[in-house]
Design a protein around this motif. Structure first.
Motif, PDB file in Angstrom:
ATOM      1  N   UNK A   1       0.853  -1.187   0.000  1.00  0.00           N
ATOM      2  CA  UNK A   1       0.000   0.000   0.000  1.00  0.00           C
ATOM      3  C   UNK A   1       0.888   1.236   0.000  1.00  0.00           C
ATOM      4  N   UNK A   2       0.584   2.176  -0.882  1.00  0.00           N
ATOM      5  CA  UNK A   2       1.264   3.466  -0.895  1.00  0.00           C
ATOM      6  C   UNK A   2       0.715   4.278   0.274  1.00  0.00           C
ATOM      7  N   UNK A   3       1.549   4.610   1.238  1.00  0.00           N
ATOM      8  CA  UNK A   3       1.105   5.344   2.422  1.00  0.00           C
ATOM      9  C   UNK A   3       1.372   6.844   2.340  1.00  0.00           C
ATOM     10  N   UNK A   4       1.875   7.300   1.206  1.00  0.00           N
ATOM     11  CA  UNK A   4       2.095   8.736   1.023  1.00  0.00           C
ATOM     12  C   UNK A   4       0.792   9.401   0.598  1.00  0.00           C
ATOM     13  N   UNK A   5       0.337  10.339   1.412  1.00  0.00           N
ATOM     14  CA  UNK A   5      -0.892  11.070   1.083  1.00  0.00           C
ATOM     15  C   UNK A   5      -0.561  12.078  -0.008  1.00  0.00           C
ATOM     16  N   UNK A   6      -1.262  11.966  -1.135  1.00  0.00           N
ATOM     17  CA  UNK A   6      -0.957  12.821  -2.279  1.00  0.00           C
ATOM     18  C   UNK A   6      -2.058  13.826  -2.600  1.00  0.00           C
ATOM     19  N   UNK A   7      -3.257  13.645  -2.035  1.00  0.00           N
ATOM     20  CA  UNK A   7      -4.324  14.614  -2.294  1.00  0.00           C
ATOM     21  C   UNK A   7      -5.296  14.664  -1.115  1.00  0.00           C
TER      22      UNK A   7
END
Length: 122
Positions: free
Chosen positions: A4-10
């Motif tokens: 899971x990509x855990x970087x909040x991008x929006x």
């Protein structure tokens, strides 16, 4: 289990702040809804957080103060303990089950989202 990509991008929002973002939310690059909450500041100035992967519907219920934070975490598809450096970069993430989290780290069952009138996920 897929990565899971855990970087909040929006749609990043801070719902409660006190020296650190205490409760925040956003969406990653693959459309997962993430709700994060501060756990502790570590000796090396890193910080640790819970990151819960939740549905848009469950998040909106939380934002409307229809379910408490503990229920939202219980409904999460995945929960991580995320460690960030002092530049807010994720340096470690460990997937865990709610039952494995020490009780004194969990939110009290009566804790609801502050300011429920603020934006919901669209």
């Amino acid at each position: 289990m897929k990565n899971i990509d855990l970087n909040i991008s929006s749609d990043y929002q801070i719902h409660h702040f006190d020296e650190f973002p205490i409760l925040f939310s956003g969406i990653n690059n693959t459309g997962n809804h993430i709700v994060g909450s501060f756990i502790e500041e570590l000796e090396n100035y890193n910080t640790s957080y819970f990151y819960s992967i939740v549905t848009k519907s469950d998040f909106n219920k939380f934002r409307q103060a229809k379910i408490p934070y503990l229920n939202l975490m219980n409904k999460a598809s995945q929960i991580f303990i995320v460690t960030k450096d002092n530049n807010e970069e994720i340096i470690e993430a460990k997937n865990l089950n709610l039952k494995d989290i020490p009780k004194d780290w969990l939110p009290h069952p009566s804790v609801f989202c502050p300011n429920p009138e603020i934006l919901e996920f669209a």
